[in-house]
Design an enzyme around this catalytic site. Structure first.
Site, PDB file in Angstrom:
ATOM      1  N   LYS A   3      69.951  55.218  53.639  1.00  0.00           N
ATOM      2  CA  LYS A   3      69.805  55.429  52.146  1.00  0.00           C
ATOM      3  C   LYS A   3      68.378  55.524  51.843  1.00  0.00           C
ATOM      4  CE  LYS A   3      70.305  50.426  52.375  1.00  0.00           C
ATOM      5  NZ  LYS A   3      71.118  49.445  52.150  1.00  0.00           N
ATOM      6  N   TYR A 223      38.511  48.424  38.529  1.00  0.00           N
ATOM      7  CA  TYR A 223      38.705  48.170  36.968  1.00  0.00           C
ATOM      8  C   TYR A 223      38.773  46.467  36.812  1.00  0.00           C
ATOM      9  CZ  TYR A 223      40.478  52.717  36.188  1.00  0.00           C
ATOM     10  OH  TYR A 223      40.382  54.210  36.065  1.00  0.00           O
TER      11      TYR A 223
HETATM   12  C1  LIG Z   1      70.941  48.603  53.497  1.00  0.00           C
HETATM   13  C2  LIG Z   1      72.225  48.303  54.141  1.00  0.00           C
HETATM   14  C3  LIG Z   1      72.058  47.918  55.032  1.00  0.00           C
HETATM   15  C4  LIG Z   1      71.114  47.514  56.233  1.00  0.00           C
HETATM   16  O1  LIG Z   1      70.351  46.175  55.947  1.00  0.00           O
HETATM   17  P1  LIG Z   1      68.960  46.247  56.655  1.00  0.00           P
HETATM   18  O2  LIG Z   1      68.540  44.678  56.182  1.00  0.00           O
HETATM   19  O3  LIG Z   1      67.765  47.042  56.252  1.00  0.00           O
HETATM   20  O4  LIG Z   1      69.449  46.234  58.138  1.00  0.00           O
HETATM   21  C5  LIG Z   1      73.393  47.131  55.887  1.00  0.00           C
HETATM   22  N1  LIG Z   1      74.598  47.325  54.890  1.00  0.00           N
HETATM   23  C6  LIG Z   1      74.677  47.743  53.761  1.00  0.00           C
HETATM   24  C7  LIG Z   1      75.871  47.708  53.314  1.00  0.00           C
HETATM   25  C8  LIG Z   1      73.540  48.078  53.376  1.00  0.00           C
HETATM   26  O5  LIG Z   1      73.551  48.522  52.039  1.00  0.00           O
END
Ligand SMILES: *Cc1c(COP(=O)(O)O)cnc(C)c1O
Length: 326
Positions: A3, A223
């Site tokens: 994702k 800045y």
């Molecule tokens: C993003 C996500 C993960 C992965 O989590 P990490 O901490 O990056 O390993 C696992 N399960 C779900 C439902 C997620 O949305």
């Protein structure tokens, strides 16, 4: 888990790279599932928390996108879904995060509604940990038990609980499906892996020194001259800023890497530029490479200085940053 554009690494590249090593891919948005389906026509794709329209669920079923169902009313509606192919559903139990997922009785009713439906294919029971990176395992043990108990009373179903921290710290949470995210990209959220098990950064964010100057005691840098030199300092200006995804709120002292040595940020990060104190460096020249995070400087460490985590640094990388895939 690919994702958020593969945690900022490029979803298509990540997916193609690991395709032969994994059994499926997790995304969080329908648009991500649509894109990934085009890249990988045959892959198993799971869409995490979403609420879709009936037409969108139908599209998912027909394109082999499996969906997480975290609400009883949605489960009942899906049980009457009309699609030419069955929809595989990952049924989500709330085990403590109180963000998505069903209580025990809702989970049971939703399961029965879906299990009795011709529209539904495989059922997977899932949950998501709130505290798997906590050195104290007590809460996660309870959360594991909550899904196991809810599932066992309904029969024998594949379970999926573990994110990266769960995978590393809680082997008893593994079940049928693991959901590694951040560890895939080389950060260990438990900060316990070492030696042969240590993870390697996938992304190294680099720029170059584009100016060097000497700043006298009493002068300021950047800045609002946030950094004030109390003695003569050598300052390098680097061609990276918040317009590339480097956090603007990074405080003075946040480490960067030049020629293998750590140097402190000095002065406010601007859109295209940031400034570092190179007074302690022996050899440094215009055009020298600067590592903002990655190989030799964990993103998690940069994140600690900036009050955030590697996940956010990775996903906030902006489009103008050139990506080189090795
Ligand atoms: C993003 C996500 C993960 C992965 O989590 P990490 O901490 O990056 O390993 C696992 N399960 C779900 C439902 C997620 O949305």
């Amino acid at each position: 888990m690919v994702k958020a554009n593969g945690y900022g690494h490029g979803m298509e590249w990540v997916a193609q790279t690991v395709a032969s090593e994994v059994d499926g891919f997790g995304v969080a948005r329908l648009a991500e599932a649509e894109f990934l389906r085009q890249c990988l026509p045959g892959a198993r794709i799971v869409l995490m928390g979403s609420i879709l329209t009936p037409a969108q669920y139908q599209w998912c079923a027909e394109h082999g996108i499996e969906t997480v169902v975290h609400d009883e009313a949605v489960a009942r509606r899906l049980a009457t879904l009309k699609a030419s192919k069955p929809l595989n559903v990952w049924l989500k139990r709330n085990v403590g995060m109180n963000r998505l997922g069903m209580a025990a009785d809702e989970f049971r009713r939703a399961h029965h509604a879906l299990a009795a439906s011709q529209s539904i294919g495989k059922l997977i029971h899932m949950s998501h940990f709130s505290d798997a990176d906590d050195p104290d395992p007590a809460e996660t043990r309870q959360q594991i038990a909550r899904l196991q108990t809810a599932s066992a009373e309904l029969g024998t179903y594949p379970l999926s609980m573990a994110n990266s921290a769960g995978i590393i710290a809680h082997p008893d949470s593994h079940g049928a499906w693991l959901r590694p995210g951040i560890m895939l990209y080389g950060d260990d959220p438990t900060q316990t892996l070492s030696g042969d098990n240590a993870l390697r950064a996938v992304m190294t964010l680099k720029s170059r020194i584009i100016a060097i100057r000497t700043v006298a005691a009493g002068e300021g840098i950047g800045y609002n001259r946030r950094y004030r030199a109390t003695q003569t300092r050598r300052i390098a200006t680097v061609g990276a800023g918040y317009g590339d995804g480097y956090p603007r709120h990074a405080p003075d002292g946040t480490p960067l890497l030049i020629n293998g040595q750590r140097v402190p940020l000095a002065g406010r990060v601007s859109m295209d530029l940031l400034t570092v104190d190179i007074s302690e460096l022996d050899r440094v020249d215009l055009g020298d490479e600067v590592t903002l995070w990655g190989d030799g400087l964990p993103a998690a460490e940069v994140g600690q200085h900036c009050g955030t985590i590697s996940y956010e640094l990775f996903t906030r990388l902006t489009a103008r940053v050139s990506r080189y895939y090795l």
